[in-house]
Structures are given as structure tokens and as C-alpha cells.
Design a protein around this motif. Structure first.
Motif, PDB file in Angstrom:
ATOM      1  N   MET A   1      46.005  46.445 -66.825  1.00  0.00           N
ATOM      2  CA  MET A   1      46.363  45.144 -66.187  1.00  0.00           C
ATOM      3  C   MET A   1      47.218  44.232 -67.032  1.00  0.00           C
ATOM      4  SD  MET A   1      42.162  44.606 -65.152  1.00  0.00           S
ATOM      5  CE  MET A   1      42.657  43.488 -63.565  1.00  0.00           C
ATOM      6  N   PRO A   2      48.508  44.623 -67.040  1.00  0.00           N
ATOM      7  CA  PRO A   2      49.650  44.048 -67.962  1.00  0.00           C
ATOM      8  C   PRO A   2      49.699  42.695 -67.421  1.00  0.00           C
ATOM      9  CG  PRO A   2      50.414  45.726 -66.795  1.00  0.00           C
ATOM     10  CD  PRO A   2      49.173  45.723 -66.453  1.00  0.00           C
ATOM     11  N   ARG A   3      49.773  42.256 -65.880  1.00  0.00           N
ATOM     12  CA  ARG A   3      50.157  41.158 -65.471  1.00  0.00           C
ATOM     13  C   ARG A   3      49.270  40.013 -65.902  1.00  0.00           C
ATOM     14  NH1 ARG A   3      51.823  43.949 -60.996  1.00  0.00           N
ATOM     15  NH2 ARG A   3      54.262  43.539 -60.236  1.00  0.00           N
ATOM     16  N   THR A   4      47.599  40.591 -66.036  1.00  0.00           N
ATOM     17  CA  THR A   4      46.930  39.771 -66.418  1.00  0.00           C
ATOM     18  C   THR A   4      46.908  39.532 -67.839  1.00  0.00           C
ATOM     19  OG1 THR A   4      45.197  40.585 -64.675  1.00  0.00           O
ATOM     20  CG2 THR A   4      44.290  39.393 -66.615  1.00  0.00           C
TER      21      THR A   4
ATOM     22  N   VAL B   1      50.732  36.500 -51.420  1.00  0.00           N
ATOM     23  CA  VAL B   1      50.418  37.623 -52.357  1.00  0.00           C
ATOM     24  C   VAL B   1      48.848  37.922 -52.579  1.00  0.00           C
ATOM     25  CG1 VAL B   1      50.168  36.169 -54.412  1.00  0.00           C
ATOM     26  CG2 VAL B   1      51.005  38.327 -54.842  1.00  0.00           C
ATOM     27  N   LYS B   2      48.094  37.170 -52.235  1.00  0.00           N
ATOM     28  CA  LYS B   2      46.784  37.673 -52.193  1.00  0.00           C
ATOM     29  C   LYS B   2      46.311  38.159 -50.969  1.00  0.00           C
ATOM     30  CE  LYS B   2      41.758  36.592 -53.178  1.00  0.00           C
ATOM     31  NZ  LYS B   2      41.118  36.687 -51.707  1.00  0.00           N
ATOM     32  N   GLU B   3      46.673  37.709 -49.844  1.00  0.00           N
ATOM     33  CA  GLU B   3      46.412  37.752 -48.405  1.00  0.00           C
ATOM     34  C   GLU B   3      47.158  39.458 -48.118  1.00  0.00           C
ATOM     35  OE1 GLU B   3      46.060  33.968 -45.493  1.00  0.00           O
ATOM     36  OE2 GLU B   3      48.058  35.003 -45.782  1.00  0.00           O
TER      37      GLU B   3
ATOM     38  N   ASP C   1      45.074  43.694 -60.846  1.00  0.00           N
ATOM     39  CA  ASP C   1      45.958  42.938 -61.849  1.00  0.00           C
ATOM     40  C   ASP C   1      46.766  41.741 -61.206  1.00  0.00           C
ATOM     41  OD1 ASP C   1      47.135  42.688 -64.571  1.00  0.00           O
ATOM     42  OD2 ASP C   1      48.743  43.877 -63.885  1.00  0.00           O
ATOM     43  N   VAL C   2      47.211  41.945 -60.180  1.00  0.00           N
ATOM     44  CA  VAL C   2      48.112  41.005 -59.472  1.00  0.00           C
ATOM     45  C   VAL C   2      47.165  39.992 -59.226  1.00  0.00           C
ATOM     46  CG1 VAL C   2      49.498  40.413 -57.518  1.00  0.00           C
ATOM     47  CG2 VAL C   2      49.759  42.703 -58.405  1.00  0.00           C
TER      48      VAL C   2
ATOM     49  N   LYS D   1      54.080  31.903 -59.291  1.00  0.00           N
ATOM     50  CA  LYS D   1      55.276  32.900 -58.975  1.00  0.00           C
ATOM     51  C   LYS D   1      55.643  33.530 -60.206  1.00  0.00           C
ATOM     52  CE  LYS D   1      58.942  29.569 -58.904  1.00  0.00           C
ATOM     53  NZ  LYS D   1      60.053  28.959 -58.243  1.00  0.00           N
ATOM     54  N   ALA D   2      55.385  33.094 -61.387  1.00  0.00           N
ATOM     55  CA  ALA D   2      56.068  33.642 -62.433  1.00  0.00           C
ATOM     56  C   ALA D   2      55.251  34.965 -62.983  1.00  0.00           C
ATOM     57  CB  ALA D   2      56.040  32.721 -63.929  1.00  0.00           C
ATOM     58  N   VAL D   3      53.998  35.067 -62.320  1.00  0.00           N
ATOM     59  CA  VAL D   3      53.077  36.102 -62.778  1.00  0.00           C
ATOM     60  C   VAL D   3      53.725  37.235 -62.157  1.00  0.00           C
ATOM     61  CG1 VAL D   3      51.324  34.654 -63.328  1.00  0.00           C
ATOM     62  CG2 VAL D   3      51.343  35.889 -61.052  1.00  0.00           C
ATOM     63  N   LEU D   4      54.129  37.498 -61.165  1.00  0.00           N
ATOM     64  CA  LEU D   4      54.453  38.703 -60.400  1.00  0.00           C
ATOM     65  C   LEU D   4      55.589  39.541 -61.122  1.00  0.00           C
ATOM     66  CD1 LEU D   4      54.739  37.278 -56.747  1.00  0.00           C
ATOM     67  CD2 LEU D   4      52.758  38.047 -58.072  1.00  0.00           C
TER      68      LEU D   4
END
Length: 367
Positions: free
Chosen positions: A16-19, A160-162, A331-332, A364-367
Motif C-alpha cells: 500500500m505505497p500510496r497510503t 476515483v472511488k466510484e 491502496d488508492v 489528486k496528488a495521491v494518485l
């Protein structure tokens, strides 16, 4: 329960690198008292542990007692969280948990289902909440009847969640869990999916990919038309029952599959729910009949003329009997949640009370 919790927690964090990056980017959270009402499974542990490491005080309740993993709660309590949640806690204990969370004096809320916000707005008293997050369509629907006293940010409706969790992962993992739980596939089976929102769309598409013959039951005319344009046969729910081998509820509403529908099902039909609300199926009706458990998470109810198989007691099937989303996909989702927490802590205080879509600049920066 996880057989080797420390090892599996490390595995989850590794994938889970994005987290990890989203938590590392958070401001110092000293002075933040965050009450979380959420699923408490392995995937949540890296986020909550990270929030505590950043200085936040955290109180944990659950949005669904059937999805709680006790070893996750124990680990987070040892990290410093307060909690009132355990697997299969009674309805009374579950209700008490909301009051305990609010009495704890949170400054911010992070929710899946709006239980804390709903409970808080039933009284004129309660803690002064600065801002909150809501992660589910069911919660957003509940908030439609509330005039918020603070800004609440909806991130369920983010593309991004939907597009990822709701549309793809719920259906995929639901059928993986079906195969593992029943030792059956969907080949030669008629699958009726109730609800054609994004979750229902994913459930239907995955069922077809795994060999099921899929039909859609949808009351909303626009969604029913969309299902037809997507190539699905749209059926009347009651009329479809005698041919259905598997029924999947995916609406997030209560009382969708009523006694009259259950009575119309064929012998040997399977019933499962993947919506957020555990009361989509009239489980009390089934429990009036003798039952046995031929497999874990499979209850066989013997009606006078048939046997029906209810999976995971009508609770969210993919996360009660299975592990839910894959680590890399969730993770996203979890990184967006972390970014949302950063937003309500930093900018949330500057917004007026109301319900808002979490702004793109926040995540948006987490993607």
C-alpha cells in the motif's frame, strides 16, 4: 482472524505505497481527536497506525460488526487508539459505541455510513465537530435528511472511488468469496443482481465474466434503461425469483428482498448482500424457520417447500466472509481517505456547515 498478524500487517503495508505516502504528507495531527466509524479489517491498520504516529488521538467504532477483525482492533489499541468495537457485537453494544465515541469529545469525524453524525444530530448537545468525512452512498443518503452543523465532505462520489472500488472491486471480490465459501462456481446458474448503481454494475459484469447468466432488477427507470443499453435483461424482481439460482442485493437500502420474494425463490437458491446496509434482506423471516450451517458463512433455512442458502447472515458478503478489496486497489481508496483527513484537519475549519464533494485539490496528488 489472521494466523500471523504481524507478518500480514507488514505485507499489507508493503503493498500500500500510496497510503504510506499520503500519511507521510499529512501535517502534524497533534490536538486532533478523530472518531472513526469504519470497517476494521487488516487494510485499515496501516492508515490508523499512521494517523496515530502523526500525533492524532483516535477513537474506533465500526460501521458493521460482522466485518471487525479483533486482532486489528487489539493492535490499534496497543498503538494508542481508544475503541469500542469487536466482531459480532450486539446491536445494543454497537449503538452504545456511537454514544461513547461522541462522549469521547472528537474534533473530527471519519465515517462509513454516517452513524455518528446521525446520532449527534438527534440531540442539540454533543461535541463541537470541526469537519467530517463520509465514504458511502448509504451515508450520503442518510445525510440528506440532516442539516449539518459542520462541513461534511463526501468522497464516495469521487470518480476515483466510484470507478475503482464501487464499480470493479466489490463485484470481483464478492464472487471470489462466493467460490471460496460455497466451493461452487456460477456456471449454468441464473444470477439476479438487485440494483444497478456502480456496485451493481460491477457485480453483474463480474458474474458474467465468471460464467453466470445475469439478470438485473432495478426500480429506478433511468438505471433500468442503462442496464438495457448495457445489454442486460431487466426483470421484475418477484417474477424473476422462481428462476434465480443466486440473488445478490447491491442497493444500500433496507427491505429490498422481502418475505414474498424469498417465498417465491426456487429450492436451493443462494442469497447474498454486498450493499452497505445489512438489512437489505428480510433475515428475520428466514430465521423463523429451522436451519443448519453446512459450510462456514452458509446458513441453510428449511422452508416448507424448499431450502434457501443465506450467505454471511445477510451482511456485506465480500468483507464478512472474505477479505474485501485487494491491497493494491484499496491502496488508492485508503490514500484518498488519508488525503481527505488532511483536508478536514487543515482546510475544513474554513468551510461553512453543509455537505460538499471532497475537492480535487485535496486528493489528486495521491494518485
Amino acid at each position: 482472524m489472521y494466523e500471523n498478524f504481524d507478518a500480514e500487517l507488514g505485507w499489507a503495508a508493503l503493498h500500500m505505497p500510496r497510503t504510506r505516502a499520503a500519511v507521510a504528507a499529512l501535517p502534524a495531527l497533534n490536538g486532533v481527536r478523530l472518531a472513526c466509524n469504519m470497517h476494521l479489517d487488516l487494510k485499515m491498520a496501516p492508515l490508523v497506525a499512521g494517523l496515530i504516529d502523526r500525533g492524532a488521538e483516535v477513537f474506533l467504532t465500526t460501521c458493521n460488526p460482522t466485518t471487525v477483525q479483533n486482532d486489528v482492533v487489539d493492535f490499534l489499541v496497543k498503538k494508542g487508539a481508544s475503541a469500542h468495537a469487536w466482531r459480532d457485537m450486539s446491536d445494543s453494544d454497537w449503538s452504545d459505541s456511537f454514544d461513547k465515541a461522541l462522549a469521547w469529545g472528537p474534533t473530527h469525524l471519519c465515517e462509513m455510513g454516517a452513524d455518528l453524525t446521525s446520532r449527534l444530530h438527534q440531540s442539540s448537545n454533543g461535541p463541537a465537530i470541526i469537519a467530517g468525512l463520509e465514504a458511502t452512498g448509504s451515508g450520503i443518503s442518510r445525510l440528506g435528511g440532516v442539516t449539518p452543523r459542520y462541513p461534511i465532505f463526501n468522497w464516495d462520489d469521487l470518480p476515483v472511488k466510484e470507478g475503482l472500488h464501487n464499480r470493479h472491486m466489490v463485484g470481483l471480490t464478492a464472487w471470489h468469496t462466493f467460490f471460496q465459501t460455497t466451493h461452487l462456481t456460477l456456471h449454468e446458474k441464473t444470477v439476479v443482481v438487485i440494483g444497478y448503481g456502480l456496485v451493481g454494475q460491477g457485480v453483474a459484469a463480474a458474474a458474467k465474466a465468471y460464467g453466470g447468466q445475469v439478470q438485473i432488477a432495478e426500480l429506478d427507470p433511468a438505471r433500468a434503461l442503462q442496464a438495457k443499453y448495457d445489454g442486460w435483461p431487466v426483470v421484475d424482481l418477484l417474477e424473476a425469483m422462481p428462476q434465480a439460482d443466486v440473488i445478490a442485493t447491491a442497493t444500500g437500502a433496507k427491505g429490498v428482498l422481502a418475505a414474498k420474494h424469498l417465498q417465491a425463490l426456487k429450492d436451493g437458491a443462494f442469497i447474498l448482500n454486498v450493499g452497505h446496509v445489512a438489512q437489505e434482506i428480510d433475515v428475520p423471516f428466514l430465521k423463523q424457520h429451522p436451519h443448519s450451517q453446512p459450510m462456514p458463512y452458509v446458513d441453510a433455512y428449511r422452508l416448507p417447500d424448499k431450502t434457501l442458502y443465506l450467505l454471511a447472515d445477510g451482511s456485506m458478503f465480500n468483507l464478512t466472509a472474505g477479505y474485501g478489496d485487494s491491497l493494491n486497489a484499496f491502496d488508492v481508496t485508503l490514500a484518498v481517505m488519508a488525503a481527505g483527513i488532511g483536508h478536514i484537519v487543515d482546510a475544513g475549519k474554513d468551510w461553512q456547515p453543509g455537505l460538499y464533494l471532497l475537492p480535487q485539490s485535496a486528493w489528486k496528488a495521491v494518485l
